[in-house]
Enzyme design. Structure first.
Site, mmCIF file in Angstrom:
data_model
loop_
_atom_site.group_PDB
_atom_site.id
_atom_site.type_symbol
_atom_site.label_atom_id
_atom_site.label_comp_id
_atom_site.label_asym_id
_atom_site.label_seq_id
_atom_site.Cartn_x
_atom_site.Cartn_y
_atom_site.Cartn_z
ATOM 1 C CG ASP A 132 -47.123 5.536 -120.825
ATOM 2 O OD1 ASP A 132 -47.868 4.828 -121.513
ATOM 3 O OD2 ASP A 132 -46.833 5.283 -119.633
ATOM 4 C CG MET A 133 -47.400 12.490 -125.079
ATOM 5 S SD MET A 133 -45.825 12.394 -125.999
ATOM 6 C CE MET A 133 -46.388 11.811 -127.602
ATOM 7 N NE ARG A 183 -52.365 4.228 -123.482
ATOM 8 C CZ ARG A 183 -51.244 4.149 -122.756
ATOM 9 N NH1 ARG A 183 -50.590 5.236 -122.405
ATOM 10 N NH2 ARG A 183 -50.771 2.972 -122.393
ATOM 11 C CB THR A 225 -61.491 8.216 -121.975
ATOM 12 O OG1 THR A 225 -62.230 9.112 -121.145
ATOM 13 C CG2 THR A 225 -62.455 7.540 -122.944
#
Ligand SMILES: Cc1cc2nc3c(=O)[nH]c(=O)nc-3n(C[C@H](O)[C@H](O)[C@H](O)COP(=O)(O)OP(=O)(O)OC[C@H]3O[C@@H](n4cnc5c(N)ncnc54)[C@H](O)[C@@H]3O)c2cc1C
Length: 306
Positions: A132-133, A183, A225
């Site tokens: 993940d960021m 992603r 999203t």
């Protein structure tokens, strides 16, 4: 208005009193809408239900900002159990994790070692692992780690780009030669205007532009999203540019748009539901409330009903 409310919610989230109250009562008051439970058994059950509905899933043991080396070892061991459980149960699922949970704030090398152990274990089971960021301060280290793993020959790893950051178009260009699995998200953290676009309309426009560049150019795109306009835009771009369905997927967060997930899966698209679990659900829940103040009303209503 929404931006001010979002800032207020994310700021209130740091208050010890708010934290104590929500941690104590939150699961009953509504956190369970966004979190699959507190144990791996809870998560495995929810992942199975999602799979049974034709959806894919990823799971995350909630937690971040671990500042103690021994604690990162426990996190690695816990993720090993998750990876093995996904394989043993034959789930269509993979792990997504945060480098600060694996010790990035203690020592970057420690985080790299820890994540590498897990990527290698996932590879043995044919699973992807996605990094993940997090906040902008960690973007360089996260992208460096991703590159290190790929250069070590590990291909079953992906990461995330955030459309709200001014730097993201350049980061994407730099990653292209790796044919990455990325992603794309709008971005969930509170960032200053020097670092991230402050206006939602600009973030949405940046997201659309990044999609157009990514979809045809990279190895695999996860369009993450709940914004239906952007999802439809992604589907149109994929169609227009001849991007086959195996090269992209749609991702949403557990509990946010369950019907939309099913509608898209029925149209034949791969839909993955990001489904976190674990006792450390507080910061995650606060980011979800910050994204949509209406969720806060849902929470407050449940509180009053008790
Ligand atoms: C699978 C996945 C992984 C993610 N990983 C990361 C990550 O690694 N790093 C990171 O910074 N961010 C991550 N995010 C969060 C992301 O950055 C956004 O904060 C979040 O997705 C909300 O933005 P949106 O794209 O849904 O658009 P928005 O414009 O915020 O929302 C569009 C519509 O979706 C619905 N909606 C959106 N959020 C909610 C909510 N919480 N509750 C109810 N309805 C909602 C509403 O109808 C809203 O009108 C991730 C999101 C997803 C879906």
């Amino acid at each position: 208005m929404d931006a001010a409310l979002r800032r207020a919610i994310l700021a209130a989230a740091d208050s010890p009193r708010v934290q104590a109250f929500v941690r104590r009562h939150g699961m009953r008051l509504g956190a369970a809408r966004f979190v699959a439970g507190e144990t791996l058994d809870d998560a495995a059950r929810v992942l199975r239900e999602l799979n049974d509905q034709g959806l894919w899933a990823n799971t995350t043991l909630l937690g971040e900002s671990v500042h103690d080396r021994a604690a990162t070892e426990a996190v690695v061991a816990a993720y090993e159990r998750v990876i093995d459980r996904i394989a043993a149960d034959g789930l269509r699922a993979n792990v997504a994790l945060k480098l600060t949970h694996l010790g990035l704030e203690i020592d970057e090398e420690l985080a790299v070692r820890n994540v590498r152990t897990l990527v290698e274990r996932a590879a043995r089971h044919g699973q992807l692992l996605r990094i993940d960021m997090e906040q902008s301060a960690f973007v360089d280290a996260t992208l460096r780690t991703y590159r290190t793993l790929r250069e070590a020959g590990l291909d079953n790893v992906g990461t995330v780009l955030q459309a709200y950051l001014h730097r993201t178009p350049a980061d994407l260009e730099a990653l292209l030669p790796l044919e990455p699995n990325l992603r794309l998200v709008k971005g969930a953290y509170l960032e200053p205007p020097e670092v991230a676009l402050p206006r939602k309309a600009d973030v949405d426009a940046a997201y659309a532009q990044l999609l157009e560049r990514m979809l045809p150019a990279i190895g695999h795109t996860a369009v993450a999203t709940h914004d239906e306009r952007l999802i439809e835009h992604a589907l149109q771009v994929a169609e227009r540019d001849g991007v086959p369905r195996e090269r992209f997927e749609l991702q949403m967060l557990y509990g946010v748009r369950p019907q939309l997930q099913l509608d898209l899966a029925r149209r034949g698209f791969k839909v993955l539901v990001a489904t976190p679990y674990g006792p450390e659900w507080y910061p995650y829940l606060m980011r979800r409330l910050g994204e949509r103040p209406a969720n806060l009303l849902f929470f407050v209503r449940n509180t009053l009903r008790r």
